[in-house]
Design an enzyme around this catalytic site. Structure first.
Site, PDB file in Angstrom:
ATOM      1  N   LYS A  77       4.404 -29.675  11.558  1.00  0.00           N
ATOM      2  CA  LYS A  77       3.420 -30.017  10.517  1.00  0.00           C
ATOM      3  C   LYS A  77       3.239 -31.526  10.390  1.00  0.00           C
ATOM      4  O   LYS A  77       2.193 -32.000   9.954  1.00  0.00           O
ATOM      5  CB  LYS A  77       3.906 -29.415   9.199  1.00  0.00           C
ATOM      6  CG  LYS A  77       2.896 -29.427   8.064  1.00  0.00           C
ATOM      7  CD  LYS A  77       3.440 -28.601   6.925  1.00  0.00           C
ATOM      8  CE  LYS A  77       2.631 -28.730   5.666  1.00  0.00           C
ATOM      9  NZ  LYS A  77       3.204 -27.905   4.579  1.00  0.00           N
ATOM     10  N   GLU A 176      -0.897 -27.265  -1.998  1.00  0.00           N
ATOM     11  CA  GLU A 176       0.395 -26.654  -2.349  1.00  0.00           C
ATOM     12  C   GLU A 176       0.718 -26.757  -3.851  1.00  0.00           C
ATOM     13  O   GLU A 176       1.118 -25.765  -4.456  1.00  0.00           O
ATOM     14  CB  GLU A 176       1.514 -27.285  -1.512  1.00  0.00           C
ATOM     15  CG  GLU A 176       1.465 -26.798  -0.060  1.00  0.00           C
ATOM     16  CD  GLU A 176       2.320 -27.626   0.889  1.00  0.00           C
ATOM     17  OE1 GLU A 176       3.131 -28.449   0.427  1.00  0.00           O
ATOM     18  OE2 GLU A 176       2.170 -27.446   2.125  1.00  0.00           O
ATOM     19  N   ASP A 198       8.350 -31.039  -5.463  1.00  0.00           N
ATOM     20  CA  ASP A 198       8.553 -30.158  -4.312  1.00  0.00           C
ATOM     21  C   ASP A 198       9.539 -30.789  -3.322  1.00  0.00           C
ATOM     22  O   ASP A 198       9.178 -31.691  -2.568  1.00  0.00           O
ATOM     23  CB  ASP A 198       7.195 -29.897  -3.636  1.00  0.00           C
ATOM     24  CG  ASP A 198       7.303 -28.939  -2.435  1.00  0.00           C
ATOM     25  OD1 ASP A 198       8.433 -28.636  -1.996  1.00  0.00           O
ATOM     26  OD2 ASP A 198       6.253 -28.499  -1.935  1.00  0.00           O
TER      27      ASP A 198
HETATM   28  P1  ADP Z   1       9.595 -26.564   3.399  1.00  0.00           P
HETATM   29  O1  ADP Z   1       8.674 -26.489   2.236  1.00  0.00           O
HETATM   30  O2  ADP Z   1       9.971 -27.961   3.772  1.00  0.00           O
HETATM   31  O3  ADP Z   1       9.123 -25.784   4.565  1.00  0.00           O
HETATM   32  P2  ADP Z   1      11.563 -24.957   1.874  1.00  0.00           P
HETATM   33  O4  ADP Z   1      10.932 -25.112   0.557  1.00  0.00           O
HETATM   34  O5  ADP Z   1      11.675 -23.595   2.425  1.00  0.00           O
HETATM   35  O6  ADP Z   1      10.986 -25.914   2.987  1.00  0.00           O
HETATM   36  O7  ADP Z   1      13.034 -25.603   1.747  1.00  0.00           O
HETATM   37  C1  ADP Z   1      13.947 -25.524   2.760  1.00  0.00           C
HETATM   38  C2  ADP Z   1      15.201 -26.254   2.342  1.00  0.00           C
HETATM   39  O8  ADP Z   1      15.737 -25.673   1.154  1.00  0.00           O
HETATM   40  C3  ADP Z   1      16.289 -26.210   3.392  1.00  0.00           C
HETATM   41  O9  ADP Z   1      16.836 -27.497   3.563  1.00  0.00           O
HETATM   42  C4  ADP Z   1      17.309 -25.258   2.777  1.00  0.00           C
HETATM   43  O10 ADP Z   1      18.615 -25.553   3.196  1.00  0.00           O
HETATM   44  C5  ADP Z   1      17.121 -25.552   1.300  1.00  0.00           C
HETATM   45  N1  ADP Z   1      17.642 -24.489   0.445  1.00  0.00           N
HETATM   46  C6  ADP Z   1      17.264 -23.187   0.419  1.00  0.00           C
HETATM   47  N2  ADP Z   1      18.003 -22.489  -0.468  1.00  0.00           N
HETATM   48  C7  ADP Z   1      18.880 -23.361  -1.018  1.00  0.00           C
HETATM   49  C8  ADP Z   1      19.931 -23.257  -1.985  1.00  0.00           C
HETATM   50  N3  ADP Z   1      20.231 -22.102  -2.565  1.00  0.00           N
HETATM   51  N4  ADP Z   1      20.632 -24.387  -2.285  1.00  0.00           N
HETATM   52  C9  ADP Z   1      20.355 -25.549  -1.687  1.00  0.00           C
HETATM   53  N5  ADP Z   1      19.391 -25.717  -0.775  1.00  0.00           N
HETATM   54  C10 ADP Z   1      18.658 -24.633  -0.438  1.00  0.00           C
HETATM   55 MG    MG Z   2       7.042 -26.182   1.093  1.00  0.00          MG
END
Ligand code: ADP
Ligand code: MG
Length: 610
Positions: A77, A176, A198
């Site tokens: 991305k 978003e 975010d």
């Molecule tokens: P993006 O929007 O960047 O694609 P996400 O919103 O899915 O990503 O976030 C992914 C991140 O969130 C990863 O670094 C993952 O390790 C972290 N993450 C997911 N669940 C938890 C949690 N319970 N505690 C801490 N970090 C978390």
């Molecule tokens: Mg995201």
């Protein structure tokens, strides 16, 4: 768009994330996340080109990242819709090869093949579609896709293009933070402000939104494109490595298998520390044996505190840019998996002076909001759904290197504006139409989006040809520019070459520049802007009315106000006062309708849920 929509058609929402992607669908009981058979919803945005020729996407690809670093594409991305020079700085962090082709565009290179960032995104979208189709039991084609609020035209276009490559019909690109707000039940039926925080895997975005008259307006964005949960993991990996290996040699000696095990352990410790004060894990290092590590929450928080502090600095900046005080905020919305970290929540709470809303799963919120949007689009009243605005003004170069703006920043979309221009030289048979984006008056201070030539103008004295230029920006914020010589009917349309996006800094700088110079010739400019806006409203409303099937009694006063405004533009184009009054009147009337449509549609799906 409207003619394709059928009431029973399914449109799904897709959160196409830097780290993870997911799909959701609107149901009578609220948005529903679409899961794989194993129950997982998040699909890692990772594509691996295996040596045997097979291409795998998602968790399977993520698991291969350390084994095949040059074959595993992550964080694509960051490259979508941008030029080679825009992304030069990104490339250092990538384990796969990116080259710049002869057109100056980045290409992922694996073996002897090259892939555009859109092609990689298309793979991810196709994988998400497959999960959705399986979960729903039939083939999905129509989607809504979310992008960061600061994405410019080129990045939005490229995202749409990726959808096309995946065989998907992208009905709309949604911001978003707007989607996340919808998921939290902020549905545009009540005016207010929201801060959307975010924190994802590799990026941090904060947006301040104003919701007014059913429209989500982005007041400011800030963030850090290299700050996220991956950095938390990296700190934990270092912590683990210092406890198990004591020399650089020992670290070098670890094979991909052991590294992978440590990376997984780091993330798993991070998850556990969300619940517990300390976490212990046994890590299987393969040939190097196994080892036990313990990390306390206190230590973890000590490690990540400087990173979390940086996010709060961004929040302050975003509030300042939006010219709002923390006490003005009506909503504080948490998005992204990393906002589950307790320290993050505490720091935001302290910053905002109140506990943030946590009713929605933060890593599903964007996808769920996209589904709500998709649900409304699949319904019948999509022509009046005015949810987004143009981030930077769009215009063309006119005499003397000045940018004449046709569509203004913060204009609600879809929008279409036509203005007439003429030639500057006698017997000119072709004109160049150069399209720019930005707030400043002069071309050199704006960003060029593209250009084309209108040929075949019959030789006439300068100023005589009547060239109507139309800027049309569709519901996704995608721009089309056409020109037509009115006397002969000669026409040309822009070939929008996927052009080069603006970086966040550029958008910010262009905004700051424009603010700094705003006083130069304020009143003349104001009048021009007002006229443009009035014209845009007349055109937009007329079109919306044609498309809508609202009963005559609801549209009568709007039609009348539109006519009055059109007449005033003809008879009193210099009467700022009069134009403003009529514009305000018409906005109030149309906003009411947009508001009704949005609130009834979204509210219905939300209330059905509760
Ligand atoms: P993006 O929007 O960047 O694609 P996400 O919103 O899915 O990503 O976030 C992914 C991140 O969130 C990863 O670094 C993952 O390790 C972290 N993450 C997911 N669940 C938890 C949690 N319970 N505690 C801490 N970090 C978390
Ligand atoms: Mg995201």
């Amino acid at each position: 768009m409207t003619d394709k929509a059928q009431t029973d058609e399914l449109v799904i929402g897709i959160d196409l994330g830097t780290t993870n992607s997911l799909a959701a669908v609107a149901t009578p009981t609220g948005p529903k996340v679409l899961r794989k058979q194993d129950g997982s919803a998040l699909i890692p945005s990772v594509v691996c080109f295996r040596p045997d020729g097979e291409v795998v996407v998602g968790q399977e690809a993520r698991d291969l990242a350390l084994q095949y670093p040059e074959r595993t594409v992550q964080s694509i991305k960051r490259l979508v819709g941008r030029s080679g020079s825009d992304v030069a700085a990104e490339l250092e962090g990538f384990s796969f090869r990116v080259i710049t082709n002869e057109r100056g565009l980045p290409r992922v290179s694996v073996d002897d093949k090259e892939y555009s960032p859109e092609q990689i995104s298309a793979r991810i979208l196709a994988a998400v579609r497959d999960v959705a189709s399986r979960a729903l039991g039939h083939e999905i084609r129509a989607v809504v896709i979310t992008v960061p609020a600061y994405f410019d035209d080129a990045q939005r276009q490229a995202t749409k293009h990726a959808a096309e490559l995946a065989g998907l019909d992208c009905r709309r690109i949604v911001n978003e933070p707007t989607a996340a707000s919808l998921a939290y039940g902020i549905d545009g039926s009540k005016d207010g402000t929201a801060l959307v925080y975010d924190l994802g895997g590799g990026t941090f975005d904060v947006s301040v939104l104003r919701i007014r008259d059913g429209v989500f307006q982005v007041l400011s964005t800030s963030g850090d494109t290299h700050l996220g949960g991956d950095d938390f993991d990296r700190l934990l990996i270092d912590e683990i490595l210092t406890t198990i290996a004591h020399s650089a040699d020992e670290l070098e000696g670890l094979d991909p298998f052991a590294r992978q095990a440590i990376r997984r352990a780091a993330e798993s410790l991070k998850f556990q520390l969300g619940e517990a004060d300390a976490a212990t894990l046994t890590i299987d290092l393969g040939a190097a044996g196994s080892t036990e590590v313990t990390v306390t929450r206190q230590r973890f928080e000590q490690l990540i505190a400087p990173l979390v502090a940086r996010t709060i600095t961004c929040c302050r900046r975003a509030m300042r840019d939006a010219e709002l005080e923390v006490s003005d905020l009506d909503h504080v919305v948490l998005v992204g998996g990393s906002t589950r970290v307790p320290l993050v929540r505490r720091e935001i709470e302290q910053f905002a002076g109140r506990a943030p809303a946590t009713s929605v799963d933060p890593d599903l919120a964007v996808g769920m909001g996209a589904a709500l949007q998709a649900g409304v689009l699949a319904g019948k009243d999509s022509s009046l759904l005015l949810l987004d605005v143009v981030p930077l003004s769009l215009g063309l170069e006119t005499m003397g290197g000045v940018v004449s703006k046709l569509i203004l920043r913060n204009a609600t979309i879809p929008a279409s504006v036509t203005e007439e221009f003429s030639t500057q030289v006698d017997d000119q048979t072709a004109v160049d139409i150069n399209v720019y984006q930005g707030e400043r008056e002069r071309v050199e201070d704006c960003r060029k989006l593209g250009s084309f030539k209108l040929r075949g103008i019959p030789p006439m004295p300068a100023g005589l040809p009547r060239i109507a230029v139309t800027f049309t920006i569709d519901a996704d914020g995608v721009l089309r520019v056409s020109a037509r010589e009115q006397r002969t009917g000669t026409e040309a349309e822009i070939q929008i070459v996927p052009s080069f996006g603006l970086t966040d800094e550029e958008v910010k700088r262009m905004m700051e520049d424009s603010i700094e110079h705003a006083f130069d010739d304020m009143s003349a400019r104001e009048l021009v802007e007002l006229r443009n806006k009035a014209q845009a409203m007349v055109t937009g409303t007329t079109k919306a009315l044609e498309l809508s099937d609202l009963p005559a009694d609801r549209t009568y006063s709007i039609k009348r106000a539109t006519k009055q405004l059109a007449a005033a533009l003809e008879s009193d184009p210099d009467d700022t006062q009069k134009l403003r009054t009529l514009v305000d009147e018409l906005s109030a009337l149309t906003a009411q309708i947009a508001d009704d449509v949005i609130s009834s549609a979204v509210k219905k799906s939300l209330s059905d849920e509760s």
